[in-house]
Write an enzyme that holds these catalytic residues in place. Structure first.
Site, short mmCIF file in Angstrom:
data_model
loop_
_atom_site.label_atom_id
_atom_site.label_comp_id
_atom_site.label_asym_id
_atom_site.label_seq_id
_atom_site.Cartn_x
_atom_site.Cartn_y
_atom_site.Cartn_z
N GLN A 288 38.36 47.84 8.39
CA GLN A 288 38.76 48.14 9.77
C GLN A 288 39.91 47.25 10.23
O GLN A 288 40.80 47.71 10.95
CB GLN A 288 37.56 47.97 10.70
CG GLN A 288 36.43 48.96 10.40
CD GLN A 288 35.23 48.73 11.30
OE1 GLN A 288 35.32 48.90 12.51
NE2 GLN A 288 34.11 48.35 10.71
N ASP B 257 42.90 36.50 7.29
CA ASP B 257 41.67 36.84 6.58
C ASP B 257 41.31 35.66 5.69
O ASP B 257 42.18 34.92 5.24
CB ASP B 257 41.84 38.10 5.73
CG ASP B 257 40.50 38.77 5.43
OD1 ASP B 257 40.24 39.86 6.00
OD2 ASP B 257 39.71 38.21 4.63
N ILE C 174 37.84 31.99 9.90
CA ILE C 174 37.63 31.90 11.36
C ILE C 174 36.61 30.82 11.73
O ILE C 174 36.39 30.57 12.91
CB ILE C 174 37.22 33.25 12.01
CG1 ILE C 174 35.92 33.80 11.43
CG2 ILE C 174 38.36 34.26 11.92
CD1 ILE C 174 35.30 34.91 12.28
N TYR D 144 22.18 39.32 11.63
CA TYR D 144 23.44 40.03 11.97
C TYR D 144 23.34 40.59 13.38
O TYR D 144 24.26 40.45 14.19
CB TYR D 144 23.63 41.15 10.95
CG TYR D 144 24.85 42.02 11.12
CD1 TYR D 144 26.10 41.60 10.66
CD2 TYR D 144 24.75 43.29 11.70
CE1 TYR D 144 27.21 42.42 10.78
CE2 TYR D 144 25.86 44.10 11.82
CZ TYR D 144 27.09 43.67 11.35
OH TYR D 144 28.20 44.49 11.48
N ASP E 181 33.14 53.58 6.79
CA ASP E 181 33.28 53.54 5.34
C ASP E 181 34.16 52.35 4.91
O ASP E 181 35.38 52.46 4.82
CB ASP E 181 33.89 54.86 4.86
CG ASP E 181 33.86 54.97 3.35
OD1 ASP E 181 33.22 54.12 2.69
OD2 ASP E 181 34.48 55.91 2.82
N1 LIG Z 1 31.33 48.98 8.29
C1 LIG Z 1 30.47 49.23 9.27
O1 LIG Z 1 29.72 50.20 9.23
C2 LIG Z 1 30.42 48.35 10.50
C3 LIG Z 1 29.63 48.76 11.55
C4 LIG Z 1 29.58 47.99 12.72
C5 LIG Z 1 30.35 46.85 12.80
N2 LIG Z 1 31.11 46.44 11.76
C6 LIG Z 1 31.92 45.23 11.93
O2 LIG Z 1 33.28 45.56 11.75
C7 LIG Z 1 34.00 44.39 11.38
C8 LIG Z 1 34.89 44.73 10.18
O3 LIG Z 1 34.08 44.99 9.05
P1 LIG Z 1 34.45 46.08 7.92
O4 LIG Z 1 33.48 47.18 8.05
O5 LIG Z 1 35.91 46.40 7.98
O6 LIG Z 1 34.07 45.27 6.59
P2 LIG Z 1 35.00 44.46 5.56
O7 LIG Z 1 34.09 43.59 4.79
O8 LIG Z 1 35.85 45.41 4.81
O9 LIG Z 1 35.97 43.63 6.51
C9 LIG Z 1 35.61 42.39 7.09
C10 LIG Z 1 36.78 41.45 6.88
O10 LIG Z 1 36.46 40.20 7.54
C11 LIG Z 1 36.89 39.16 6.67
N3 LIG Z 1 36.14 37.93 6.92
C12 LIG Z 1 34.82 37.71 6.72
N4 LIG Z 1 34.50 36.46 7.00
C13 LIG Z 1 35.65 35.84 7.39
C14 LIG Z 1 35.96 34.54 7.81
N5 LIG Z 1 35.03 33.57 7.85
N6 LIG Z 1 37.23 34.27 8.18
C15 LIG Z 1 38.19 35.21 8.11
N7 LIG Z 1 37.96 36.48 7.71
C16 LIG Z 1 36.70 36.78 7.35
C17 LIG Z 1 36.60 39.70 5.28
O11 LIG Z 1 37.30 38.96 4.29
C18 LIG Z 1 37.01 41.15 5.40
O12 LIG Z 1 38.36 41.37 5.08
C19 LIG Z 1 32.95 43.32 11.09
O13 LIG Z 1 32.86 42.45 12.20
C20 LIG Z 1 31.68 44.13 10.95
O14 LIG Z 1 30.53 43.36 11.25
C21 LIG Z 1 31.16 47.17 10.59
#
Ligand SMILES: NC(=O)c1ccc[n+]([C@@H]2O[C@H](COP(=O)([O-])OP(=O)(O)OC[C@H]3O[C@@H](n4cnc5c(N)ncnc54)[C@H](O)[C@@H]3O)[C@@H](O)[C@H]2O)c1
Length: 283
Positions: A21, A40, A80, A172, A206
């Protein structure tokens, strides 16, 4: 750049931008006309996270995609959980691009297990990244936004797990509920500076974070948990010409909402929780 370039001249800071995302939001806001500060961690954050984390090449691909829109990007590998590094990249971004208007606090991690069985490392890593890291993102960015003096929009990426029970990932859920508290208090604190703060609550997007095998293992062991994870039975809106059955949403569909919250079309919206789930959280 898309017609109208609604964010022309603005600057957006996006965490977790190497893939998923975060990458989609970076490309979308650039298409809307914004220059991008993309960070990231690009590597493992805890052994309790079982899906693969992105690499430096993933962040480089985000840079390539943003630059292809014609906008500028400052990308850096920053965790972060590291406030000093966040403050440095914000300072460098403001020096290069002149201002900061938009924050998408998107970085996060997920793992699975029952709260009364999980290790301290599993609990702490999720709270430290998702909750504490998002606070650190805000701590680093908001003074720069106030200093720039142009108001702005902060989009906090929570989850449907931030508004309902999600047994099997209660840590979470705790972190994502905490983001609602941050969103709503911060909206009041920064309102006088013309800065809006809203949380988005996606479900089933996804990306590599969604591990069907880990979910199936938990649901196999504890079938009652399934009730908290609604299937996506239909798509109520006909999105971009597609209609009918569809299990997961795409990151780009979430970017549509982020783009709206970043721009002036949502000028009256602050301190709101926006579900991005096709209504499934209502089940
Ligand atoms: N995929 C889903 O269904 C879903 C649903 C609800 C919420 N979310 C939230 O959406 C957001 C994005 O997740 P996504 O689905 O794209 O998954 P993803 O794992 O592809 O992306 C998350 C990104 O955050 C980065 N990240 C993690 N820890 C970090 C840190 N300490 N410092 C810097 N970067 C860090 C990761 O390296 C990764 O690139 C997250 O906060 C997740 O909790 C996802």
């Amino acid at each position: 750049m898309s017609a109208g370039a609604a964010l022309e001249g603005r600057v957006a800071f996006i965490t977790g931008a190497a893939r998923g995302q975060g990458r989609a939001h970076a490309v979308r806001l650039a298409n809307d006309g914004a220059d991008i500060i993309a960070i990231d961690v690009c590597g493992p954050v805890s052994p309790t996270v079982t899906y693969p984390m992105p690499t430096s090449e993933d962040l480089a691909e985000t840079v390539r995609l943003v630059e292809a829109t014609g906008r500028k990007v400052l990308a850096r590998e920053v965790d972060i959980r590291d406030l000093a590094a966040l403050q440095q990249v914000v300072a460098d971004g403001v020096e290069q691009f002149g201002r900061l208007d938009i924050v998408v606090a998107n970085a996060g991690i997920l793992s699975w297990g029952r709260m009364f069985e999980m290790s301290e490392e599993q609990w702490d890593s999720v709270i430290d990244v998702n909750l504490n890291g998002t606070w650190r993102t805000i701590r680093a960015a908001v003074p720069a936004m106030i200093e720039a003096g142009n108001g702005g929009s902060i989009i906090i990426v929570s989850s449907s797990a931030g508004t309902k029970a999600t047994p099997g990932n209660g840590h979470y859920s705790a972190s994502k509920h905490g983001l609602v508290a941050i969103t709503n208090a911060l909206a009041i604190e920064v309102g006088e500076f013309g800065i809006r703060v809203n949380s988005i609550h996606p479900y089933s997007i996804d990306t590599p974070m969604v591990e069907p095998d880990a979910m199936m293992e938990i649901f196999g062991k504890y079938p009652a948990f399934l009730h908290s994870f609604s299937p996506m039975p239909y798509q109520p809106v006909h999105h971009q010409g597609k209609k009918g059955l569809k299990e997961f949403m795409t990151p780009e569909e979430v970017s549509d909402v982020v783009s709206w919250l970043a721009g002036d079309g949502s000028a009256t919206i602050s301190g709101s929780q926006i579900a991005v789930d096709r209504g499934t959280a209502k089940y």
